[in-house]
Each structure stands twice: as structure tokens, then as C-alpha cells.
Write an enzyme that holds these catalytic residues in place. Structure first.
Site, PDB file in Angstrom:
ATOM      1  CE1 TYR A  18      -3.629  -2.528   0.665  1.00  0.00           C
ATOM      2  CE2 TYR A  18      -4.501  -0.520   1.351  1.00  0.00           C
ATOM      3  CZ  TYR A  18      -4.795  -2.075   0.799  1.00  0.00           C
ATOM      4  OH  TYR A  18      -5.860  -2.615   0.823  1.00  0.00           O
ATOM      5  CE  LYS A  29       2.052 -17.631  -3.973  1.00  0.00           C
ATOM      6  NZ  LYS A  29       1.239 -18.704  -4.119  1.00  0.00           N
ATOM      7  CG  ASP A  67      -1.740 -19.984  -2.827  1.00  0.00           C
ATOM      8  OD1 ASP A  67      -1.160 -20.032  -1.793  1.00  0.00           O
ATOM      9  OD2 ASP A  67      -1.247 -20.288  -3.907  1.00  0.00           O
ATOM     10  CG  ASP A  93      -8.068  -4.602   1.649  1.00  0.00           C
ATOM     11  OD1 ASP A  93      -9.004  -4.306   2.323  1.00  0.00           O
ATOM     12  OD2 ASP A  93      -8.247  -4.445   0.416  1.00  0.00           O
ATOM     13  CG  ASP A 100     -13.845  -6.949   1.780  1.00  0.00           C
ATOM     14  OD1 ASP A 100     -13.447  -6.396   2.885  1.00  0.00           O
ATOM     15  OD2 ASP A 100     -14.449  -6.381   1.064  1.00  0.00           O
TER      16      ASP A 100
HETATM   17  C1  IPM Z   1     -10.190  -1.210   4.566  1.00  0.00           C
HETATM   18  C2  IPM Z   1     -10.578  -0.644   3.003  1.00  0.00           C
HETATM   19  C3  IPM Z   1      -9.386   0.175   2.817  1.00  0.00           C
HETATM   20  C4  IPM Z   1      -8.100  -0.268   2.607  1.00  0.00           C
HETATM   21  C5  IPM Z   1      -9.596   1.040   1.627  1.00  0.00           C
HETATM   22  C6  IPM Z   1     -10.920   2.149   1.592  1.00  0.00           C
HETATM   23  C7  IPM Z   1      -8.496   2.032   1.215  1.00  0.00           C
HETATM   24  O1  IPM Z   1     -10.843  -1.324   1.927  1.00  0.00           O
HETATM   25  O2  IPM Z   1     -10.277  -0.758   5.250  1.00  0.00           O
HETATM   26  O3  IPM Z   1     -10.283  -2.398   4.279  1.00  0.00           O
HETATM   27  O4  IPM Z   1      -7.714  -1.075   1.431  1.00  0.00           O
HETATM   28  O5  IPM Z   1      -7.479  -0.624   3.547  1.00  0.00           O
HETATM   29 MG    MG Z   2     -10.995  -3.410   2.584  1.00  0.00          MG
END
Ligand code: IPM
Ligand code: MG
Length: 371
Positions: free
Chosen positions: A141, A188, A220, A244, A248
């Protein structure tokens, strides 16, 4: 306790969900006799609109002066064509960097009444309970980026120092020590030098935590294991980008990303935010799920050792789920609750308002609905 909380609602559904969390924190302050003050500030696309900058100096100053930050969401498709360095997301990324928020703690668990909401089979996910420790202020990042003017090439660099790895690794080990004593490093290491460094550091630090069993998984394989055997995880430690993505993915186990809360920890600052994004399409419709932000507020209280207060929020959230006082992502019936209804219910439940308890009893007798 006196707490000065910076509130950065941000974009899309951010303001609606942040409003509910502030409402709930006010209920906690009232019930437990605390003094919480809230200072609102701009971040993300709305800050670009008003101040020409996704993280205005004023916002940064308000955050630096606060005991904790409550964050909504950032991002707006109207700025999709902007260069990376000018986008609304920079509001959050710069804030993390400026405040040194290096560890992002993202817990995942199942809620009994919602098990059927997950696309994964009940027998696979029941009793899942793990925490992701995502490194938050370094890695790909923040490494050097290039983008050729003629669009012929681009690059992002993943860079980690041993120090950056060590500080979050210690936090993750400490968490594992107080839980089921299992730590899984996701990397990885068959391809990336940074991952090899992570393994070396984690192996070294592991010696200080002999009662914690350490496992290593490639990203993976981890992405697959999370779906086929999520119960095997206790504490997952991983770098910024992998964390990240995995957080999700993991939210699907609970039934909705609208349930996933997070705490971002730094040496001198703490920020609490839902894992989900700004969902501008749903903004202003009063249908976004406020639970992730409300649960992030519970993590805020926990951080200040207000355990009873945090439990009061979590119990109220569980009640709202049990009685299906939930937004459309969790409740596909016509009787779904709106964002503000969920916030009202949780607030009233915390304050022991007779009316809400009376309604709950009636609901359980099948006599009435609250919505
Ligand atoms: C998160 C979000 C952020 C990230 C974005 C909004 C930059 O997806 O906090 O998970 O990628 O860290
Ligand atoms: Mg995110």
C-alpha cells in the site's frame, strides 16, 4: 471516564452508520455516567469537495487531539478517474500513516440466528471465532509507486522492515496467548522476499511465546481454508494487502460484511471503523447495516477497558439479530429494519427502555412487530 472522540463519517453510507454508532455511544455514556464528546471532521470525497483535500489539516489535527477516532467509510465513484494520490481513499490511508496505525484487528464470528445467511454450509461455519491481525501502515500500500505517462507500465513496491513486522507480531502473539493459543502467519513465502522476512521474524518472536502454536499458510491456500475449514483459525497474522482481502472474504462467514468491525491500533492513536466500504449506491436510503460500526464502537470501549459497556453494546446487537431487527442485507423480508431503526433499538435496549422490552416480549409471543 472522559473521552474525546473524533467522528469522521466520510462518504456514501458513512454518515448514516456513524450517526447510529454515536447514538449508541451516547446511550452508553448516559447509562454508565461517562462523558463522551464528539468532534466531527471531514475525510474522503466530501473533504475533497469542501476543502480540496481528502485529509484536510484540520481533520488531522482533530484526530491527533482526540482519544479515539470513529470512522465511517471513504470512496466515491465520481472520483474513479483521479490519480491514486488524489483519491478519496487517501484520506484514510494518510490518516493511518500519519497516526502510525500499524495493527488492524478484525474479529470474525458467527451469530446463531444468522448461520443460514452465510452461503457456506452451517456445519462448516458453526462456532467459527477468529481474529485477523492485518499490518496496516506499510507493505505494498505504501511502497514506491510508478505509472508511465503513456500507460505502458506501472509498479507498486512491497517493502517491509523487520521493525514493522515485529511490532504487530508481538500484538498478535499476545492476543493468541489469551485465546486458543494458535497463530497462523499468512504469506506467500514461496514467491515473495517480504514474506520470507515475515517468516523469519515470526519464527524468532515465537520463541518468546512458547505456549502459542505457530502455523504458516500461503495466501492462496489460506483463502481456500477460510471457506472450507474456518474453525481451525484462531489468530491470523498477515501483511497489509493479504489482510485487506482476507477480511472481506471472512466476513461472508458471519453472513454479511455489514457485521465486520475493526480496531486500528497505533502507538499514540486508535481508530475504529467498519470493514465495509462507502456503498454510495445505497447512500441516503437508510438501509445500510450499522452493526459493523456499532460493533466497532464496542471495540473502542473495550480498548479503554470499559468491558461492561462494550458488553452492553454487544448484547444489544445480539438481541437485534435475534429479533430480526436488521437491515435488508440480513433480513430479506418486508419487515426489514432501517438503519436508524436498528440504531434506535440498540440505544433503547441499552437504556432499558420499557417500550422496547415490551415490544420484544410481544414479538416473542408472535403478537406484534416492532418495525
Ligand atoms: C479497508 C478498505 C481500505 C483498505 C480502502 C478504503 C483504502 O478496503 O479498510 O479494508 O484497502 O485498507
Ligand atoms: Mg478492505
Amino acid at each position: 471516564m472522559n473521552l474525546n472522540i473524533a467522528v469522521l463519517p466520510g462518504d456514501g453510507v458513512g454518515p448514516e452508520i456513524a450517526t447510529q454508532a454515536v447514538k449508541v455511544l451516547n446511550a452508553i455514556a448516559q447509562k454508565f455516567q461517562h462523558n463522551f464528546t464528539f468532534t466531527h471532521a471531514l475525510v474522503g470525497a466530501c473533504a475533497i469537495d469542501e476543502a480540496g483535500n481528502p485529509l484536510p489539516d484540520k481533520t488531522l489535527q482533530i484526530c491527533k487531539n482526540a482519544d479515539a477516532i470513529l470512522f465511517g467509510a471513504v470512496g466515491d465513484p465520481k472520483y474513479n478517474d483521479l490519480e491514486i494520490k488524489n483519491r478519496p481513499e487517501q484520506g484514510l490511508l494518510k490518516l493511518r500513516k500519519h497516526l502510525g496505525l500499524f495493527a488492524d484487528i478484525r474479529p470474525i464470528k458467527t451469530y446463531e440466528p444468522l448461520i443460514h445467511k452465510s452461503p457456506i454450509k452451517e456445519k462448516v461455519i458453526v462456532n467459527t471465532d477468529f481474529i485477523i491481525y492485518r499490518e496496516l501502515s506499510s507493505g505494498i500500500y505504501y511502497g514506491e509507486k510508478t505509472a508511465a505517462k503513456d500507460d505502458s507500465s506501472a509498479s507498486d513496491t512491497c517493502f517491509y522492515t523487520a521493525k514493522e513486522i515485529d511490532r504487530i507480531t508481538h500484538l498478535a502473539f499476545k492476543a493468541a496467548k489469551n485465546r486458543r493459543k494458535k497463530l497462523t502467519l499468512v504469506d506467500k513465502s514461496n514467491v515473495l522476499e517480504t514474506s520470507r522476512l515475515w517468516r523469519k521474524r515470526v519464527n524468532k518472536i515465537a520463541k518468546e511465546y512458547p505456549d502459542v502454536k505457530v502455523y504458516f499458510l500461503h495466501i492462496d491456500s489460506a483463502a481456500m481454508q477460510l471457506i472450507i475449514n474456518p474453525r481451525k483459525f484462531d489468530v491470523i497474522l498477515t501483511e497489509n494487502l493479504f489482510g485487506d482481502i482476507l477480511s472481506d472474504e471472512a466476513s461472508i462467514i458471519s453472513g454479511s460484511i455489514g457485521l465486520s468491525a475493526s480496531a486500528s491500533i497505533g502507538e499514540n492513536a486508535v481508530l475504529f471503523e467498519p470493514v465495509h466500504g462507502s456503498y454510495t449506491k445505497y447512500a441516503g436510503k437508510n438501509i445500510a447495516n450499522p452493526l459493523a460500526t456499532i460493533l466497532s464502537a464496542a471495540m473502542l470501549l473495550e480498548h479503554f477497558k470499559l468491558h461492561e459497556e462494550a458488553d452492553a453494546i454487544r448484547n444489544a446487537v445480539e438481541k437485534s439479530i435475534e429479533y430480526h431487527i436488521t437491515t435488508p442485507d440480513l433480513n430479506s423480508t418486508k419487515k426489514f429494519a432501517h438503519t436508524s431503526d436498528v440504531g434506535d433499538f440498540i440505544t433503547e435496549y441499552i437504556l432499558d427502555k420499557k417500550s422496547v422490552l415490551y415490544d420484544i416480549e410481544n414479538i416473542s409471543l408472535g403478537q406484534s412487530t416492532i418495525i
